[in-house]
Every structure is written in structure tokens, then in C-alpha cells.
Write a protein that holds these residues in place. Structure first.
Motif, PDB file in Angstrom:
ATOM      1  N   SER A   2     -13.112  14.057 -41.663  1.00 30.80           N
ATOM      2  CA  SER A   2     -12.758  13.522 -42.978  1.00 30.80           C
ATOM      3  C   SER A   2     -11.508  12.654 -42.863  1.00 30.80           C
ATOM      4  CB  SER A   2     -12.505  14.646 -43.980  1.00 30.80           C
ATOM      5  OG  SER A   2     -11.219  15.204 -43.773  1.00 30.80           O
ATOM      6  N   TRP A   3     -11.214  11.972 -43.960  1.00 28.11           N
ATOM      7  CA  TRP A   3      -9.968  11.212 -44.066  1.00 28.11           C
ATOM      8  C   TRP A   3      -8.895  12.040 -44.766  1.00 28.11           C
ATOM      9  CZ3 TRP A   3      -9.435   7.441 -40.940  1.00 28.11           C
ATOM     10  CH2 TRP A   3     -10.473   6.575 -40.636  1.00 28.11           C
ATOM     11  N   ASP A   4      -9.183  13.299 -45.060  1.00 27.95           N
ATOM     12  CA  ASP A   4      -8.215  14.174 -45.707  1.00 27.95           C
ATOM     13  C   ASP A   4      -7.685  13.534 -46.993  1.00 27.95           C
ATOM     14  OD1 ASP A   4      -6.627  16.422 -46.065  1.00 27.95           O
ATOM     15  OD2 ASP A   4      -4.995  15.660 -44.832  1.00 27.95           O
ATOM     16  N   LEU A  50     -10.769   6.874 -35.288  1.00 28.05           N
ATOM     17  CA  LEU A  50     -10.235   8.036 -34.578  1.00 28.05           C
ATOM     18  C   LEU A  50      -9.630   9.106 -35.498  1.00 28.05           C
ATOM     19  CD1 LEU A  50     -10.324   8.850 -31.636  1.00 28.05           C
ATOM     20  CD2 LEU A  50      -8.071   7.835 -31.340  1.00 28.05           C
ATOM     21  N   PRO A  51      -8.776   8.769 -36.463  1.00 32.48           N
ATOM     22  CA  PRO A  51      -8.246   9.836 -37.323  1.00 32.48           C
ATOM     23  C   PRO A  51      -9.334  10.580 -38.107  1.00 32.48           C
ATOM     24  CG  PRO A  51      -6.894   7.884 -37.523  1.00 32.48           C
ATOM     25  CD  PRO A  51      -8.134   7.484 -36.749  1.00 32.48           C
ATOM     26  N   PHE A  52     -10.432   9.907 -38.413  1.00 32.00           N
ATOM     27  CA  PHE A  52     -11.532  10.545 -39.153  1.00 32.00           C
ATOM     28  C   PHE A  52     -12.167  11.664 -38.341  1.00 32.00           C
ATOM     29  CE2 PHE A  52     -15.948  10.916 -40.558  1.00 32.00           C
ATOM     30  CZ  PHE A  52     -15.791  11.040 -41.929  1.00 32.00           C
ATOM     31  N   VAL A  53     -12.340  11.458 -37.035  1.00 33.12           N
ATOM     32  CA  VAL A  53     -13.032  12.443 -36.193  1.00 33.12           C
ATOM     33  C   VAL A  53     -12.067  13.395 -35.482  1.00 33.12           C
ATOM     34  CG1 VAL A  53     -15.029  10.932 -35.857  1.00 33.12           C
ATOM     35  CG2 VAL A  53     -13.186  10.917 -34.165  1.00 33.12           C
ATOM     36  N   GLN A  94      -2.916  -8.585 -44.885  1.00 30.02           N
ATOM     37  CA  GLN A  94      -3.051  -7.145 -44.644  1.00 30.02           C
ATOM     38  C   GLN A  94      -4.300  -6.595 -45.346  1.00 30.02           C
ATOM     39  OE1 GLN A  94      -0.975  -5.676 -42.467  1.00 30.02           O
ATOM     40  NE2 GLN A  94      -2.199  -3.847 -42.613  1.00 30.02           N
ATOM     41  N   GLU A  95      -4.560  -7.069 -46.572  1.00 26.33           N
ATOM     42  CA  GLU A  95      -5.766  -6.638 -47.297  1.00 26.33           C
ATOM     43  C   GLU A  95      -7.030  -7.072 -46.562  1.00 26.33           C
ATOM     44  OE1 GLU A  95      -5.599  -7.897 -51.388  1.00 26.33           O
ATOM     45  OE2 GLU A  95      -3.707  -6.831 -51.718  1.00 26.33           O
ATOM     46  N   THR A  96      -7.018  -8.278 -45.995  1.00 22.03           N
ATOM     47  CA  THR A  96      -8.171  -8.755 -45.225  1.00 22.03           C
ATOM     48  C   THR A  96      -8.397  -7.876 -44.003  1.00 22.03           C
ATOM     49  OG1 THR A  96      -7.867 -11.022 -45.980  1.00 22.03           O
ATOM     50  CG2 THR A  96      -9.115 -10.725 -43.939  1.00 22.03           C
ATOM     51  N   LEU A  97      -7.326  -7.520 -43.306  1.00 19.79           N
ATOM     52  CA  LEU A  97      -7.443  -6.638 -42.138  1.00 19.79           C
ATOM     53  C   LEU A  97      -8.012  -5.281 -42.544  1.00 19.79           C
ATOM     54  CD1 LEU A  97      -4.063  -7.450 -40.338  1.00 19.79           C
ATOM     55  CD2 LEU A  97      -6.366  -8.127 -39.604  1.00 19.79           C
ATOM     56  N   GLU A  98      -7.562  -4.763 -43.690  1.00 25.74           N
ATOM     57  CA  GLU A  98      -8.054  -3.468 -44.159  1.00 25.74           C
ATOM     58  C   GLU A  98      -9.540  -3.550 -44.535  1.00 25.74           C
ATOM     59  OE1 GLU A  98      -7.968   0.466 -44.637  1.00 25.74           O
ATOM     60  OE2 GLU A  98      -6.321  -0.726 -43.856  1.00 25.74           O
ATOM     61  N   LYS A  99      -9.947  -4.637 -45.184  1.00 26.45           N
ATOM     62  CA  LYS A  99     -11.367  -4.820 -45.523  1.00 26.45           C
ATOM     63  C   LYS A  99     -12.212  -4.904 -44.256  1.00 26.45           C
ATOM     64  CE  LYS A  99     -10.772  -7.067 -49.982  1.00 26.45           C
ATOM     65  NZ  LYS A  99     -10.860  -8.313 -50.737  1.00 26.45           N
ATOM     66  N   ASP A 100     -11.716  -5.606 -43.255  1.00 24.88           N
ATOM     67  CA  ASP A 100     -12.436  -5.706 -41.980  1.00 24.88           C
ATOM     68  C   ASP A 100     -12.580  -4.334 -41.327  1.00 24.88           C
ATOM     69  OD1 ASP A 100     -12.606  -8.440 -42.341  1.00 24.88           O
ATOM     70  OD2 ASP A 100     -11.035  -8.931 -40.879  1.00 24.88           O
ATOM     71  N   ALA A 101     -11.507  -3.547 -41.354  1.00 25.48           N
ATOM     72  CA  ALA A 101     -11.553  -2.210 -40.767  1.00 25.48           C
ATOM     73  C   ALA A 101     -12.571  -1.332 -41.492  1.00 25.48           C
ATOM     74  CB  ALA A 101     -10.170  -1.567 -40.807  1.00 25.48           C
ATOM     75  N   CYS A 102     -12.581  -1.398 -42.811  1.00 22.88           N
ATOM     76  CA  CYS A 102     -13.531  -0.594 -43.588  1.00 22.88           C
ATOM     77  C   CYS A 102     -14.970  -1.065 -43.371  1.00 22.88           C
ATOM     78  CB  CYS A 102     -13.143  -0.584 -45.061  1.00 22.88           C
ATOM     79  SG  CYS A 102     -11.640   0.390 -45.363  1.00 22.88           S
ATOM     80  N   ALA A 103     -15.171  -2.358 -43.169  1.00 24.64           N
ATOM     81  CA  ALA A 103     -16.511  -2.870 -42.857  1.00 24.64           C
ATOM     82  C   ALA A 103     -16.966  -2.350 -41.496  1.00 24.64           C
ATOM     83  CB  ALA A 103     -16.522  -4.399 -42.887  1.00 24.64           C
ATOM     84  N   ASP A 104     -16.054  -2.308 -40.529  1.00 27.79           N
ATOM     85  CA  ASP A 104     -16.384  -1.753 -39.209  1.00 27.79           C
ATOM     86  C   ASP A 104     -16.762  -0.285 -39.332  1.00 27.79           C
ATOM     87  OD1 ASP A 104     -15.874  -4.171 -37.922  1.00 27.79           O
ATOM     88  OD2 ASP A 104     -13.826  -3.617 -37.338  1.00 27.79           O
ATOM     89  N   LEU A 105     -16.028   0.452 -40.141  1.00 30.04           N
ATOM     90  CA  LEU A 105     -16.335   1.870 -40.348  1.00 30.04           C
ATOM     91  C   LEU A 105     -17.711   2.034 -40.994  1.00 30.04           C
ATOM     92  CD1 LEU A 105     -12.837   3.028 -41.607  1.00 30.04           C
ATOM     93  CD2 LEU A 105     -13.964   3.793 -39.504  1.00 30.04           C
ATOM     94  N   GLY A 109     -21.406   4.100 -40.099  1.00 31.59           N
ATOM     95  CA  GLY A 109     -21.841   5.165 -40.997  1.00 31.59           C
ATOM     96  C   GLY A 109     -20.710   6.019 -41.540  1.00 31.59           C
ATOM     97  N   LEU A 110     -19.479   5.502 -41.499  1.00 34.12           N
ATOM     98  CA  LEU A 110     -18.333   6.272 -41.972  1.00 34.12           C
ATOM     99  C   LEU A 110     -17.806   5.695 -43.284  1.00 34.12           C
ATOM    100  CD1 LEU A 110     -16.380   6.719 -38.619  1.00 34.12           C
ATOM    101  CD2 LEU A 110     -17.986   8.302 -39.698  1.00 34.12           C
ATOM    102  N   PRO A 111     -17.195   6.552 -44.100  1.00 40.95           N
ATOM    103  CA  PRO A 111     -16.624   6.064 -45.359  1.00 40.95           C
ATOM    104  C   PRO A 111     -15.360   5.242 -45.099  1.00 40.95           C
ATOM    105  CG  PRO A 111     -16.101   8.386 -45.052  1.00 40.95           C
ATOM    106  CD  PRO A 111     -17.025   7.996 -43.929  1.00 40.95           C
ATOM    107  N   PRO A 112     -14.955   4.425 -46.070  1.00 39.29           N
ATOM    108  CA  PRO A 112     -13.725   3.645 -45.890  1.00 39.29           C
ATOM    109  C   PRO A 112     -12.518   4.568 -45.753  1.00 39.29           C
ATOM    110  CG  PRO A 112     -14.596   3.373 -48.109  1.00 39.29           C
ATOM    111  CD  PRO A 112     -15.579   4.212 -47.356  1.00 39.29           C
TER     112      PRO A 112
END
Length: 180
Positions: A2-4, A50-53, A94-105, A109-112
Motif C-alpha cells: 500500500s501507499w499507507d 518501491l515504497p508501495f511494495v 514537478q506536477e508533470t513529473l508526478e503525473k508521469d510517475a503515476c502513469a508508470d504506476l 497495475g498500481l494505484p497512484p
């Protein structure tokens, strides 16, 4: 895994507030956590999950009040540096980087991930440091024919390996019953 999202930050973060011009690893709370055995989670895009798992008992987070810096270097025709500019990464960047990271997740199959967190990890199981854990994950992926990279298969392998390492590092439960 989880992302806690319902859990709070590490208590050390409560003494700090406001934006800092320091990079993540230079924040006072990051340095204090490092002394206590925590390591800033890798920021490389391939490790965004990594923090998710990571086993919950071996991870924590603090609010991200750091500044990311971009350095632009200009070279002349012979490869000599003629100009260097350093400026903070903008909020939009920074928002663009975060959106890219969430798209990768999402592709894995992982949540943002929750935005605005700096994640810290502790080695699990028999490993002494984070690098040895990551080396182990690389070796296990190679041995099992799983391509190393941001993919659902690699995330699944990492989750299983990290949990197995954490379980192996826990003291065995006492046997039921008693002495005769």
C-alpha cells in the motif's frame, strides 16, 4: 502492499514546516532519519513503485518540503563549459513529473502514489543496506528471466522477494504447547 494513505508521517517531520530550498537528502529530517538507519528511497523512475511494495514496518515518509534543482550547462564547440545556470524546478514541471510517475504506476497495475511525500526505507531481512537489497532484486529477476525495469512482472517479483526477506528476518514464533 500500500501507499499507507491513512498513516501519518514519521514523528520527526512534526518539528519542521514550510518549503525549504534544500534538496531532499539535505533536509534536517532526512539527515535525522539517516542517523536512525533510514535511507531515502531511490528517485530513479524505475523504482517509483518501491515504497508501495516495501514491507510496512521498514518504510516511513515525511512531507516533501524540498526543492529540486535543474542545472543547465552550455558547452562550446570544443566541449568546454562556457555557462552554467541553476534554477529550481517549477511547480508545473514537478506536477508533470508526478503525473508521469503515476502513469508508470498505472501501467504496472498500481494505484497512484500520494503526492508530496519523501519515502524512507530500511533494509529488510539479512541485508545490511539498501544497495544489497536492490542487488538481490536484480539477481532474482535475472535468475527467473524477468526483465529488470518498470513492469508488472518486475513489481510482482520485487514484492514477493521483499516480503520473503522481511519474513526471514523476523524471529520465529514460539512453538505452542509447553515442556512436559
Amino acid at each position: 502492499m500500500s501507499w499507507d494513505v491513512d498513516g501519518g508521517p514519521h514523528p520527526l517531520s512534526g518539528r519542521r514546516s514550510g518549503r525549504s530550498e534544500l534538496e531532499p537528502g539535505r533536509l534536517p529530517e532526512a539527515r535525522e532519519l539517516e542517523v536512525l538507519g533510514w535511507v531515502l528511497a531511490p528517485e530513479a523512475p524505475m523504482w517509483v513503485f518501491l515504497p508501495f511494495v516495501w514491507p510496512a514496518e521498514a518504510r516511513t515518509w515525511v512531507p516533501d518540503r524540498s526543492t529540486r534543482w535543474q542545472v543547465d550547462t552550455t558547452l562550446d564547440g570544443s566541449g568546454r563549459v562556457v555557462d552554467v545556470e541553476c534554477h529550481p524546478v517549477t511547480e508545473a514541471e514537478q506536477e508533470t513529473l508526478e503525473k508521469d510517475a503515476c502513469a508508470d504506476l498505472a501501467r504496472c497495475g498500481l494505484p497512484p502514489r500520494p503526492a508530496g511525500r519523501l519515502w524512507f526505507l530500511r533494509p529488510v531481512g539479512r541485508f545490511d543496506d539498501l544497495d544489497s537489497v536492490l542487488d538481490h532484486l536484480f539477481a532474482r529477476a535475472e535468475a527467473r528471466g524477468v526483465p529488470v525495469g518498470l513492469s508488472a512482472a518486475f513489481v510482482e517479483l520485487c514484492a514477493a522477494e521483499l516480503q520473503a526477506a522481511a519474513d526471514a528476518g523476523r524471529p520465529a514464533a514460539p512453538e505452542a504447547g509447553g515442556a512436559d
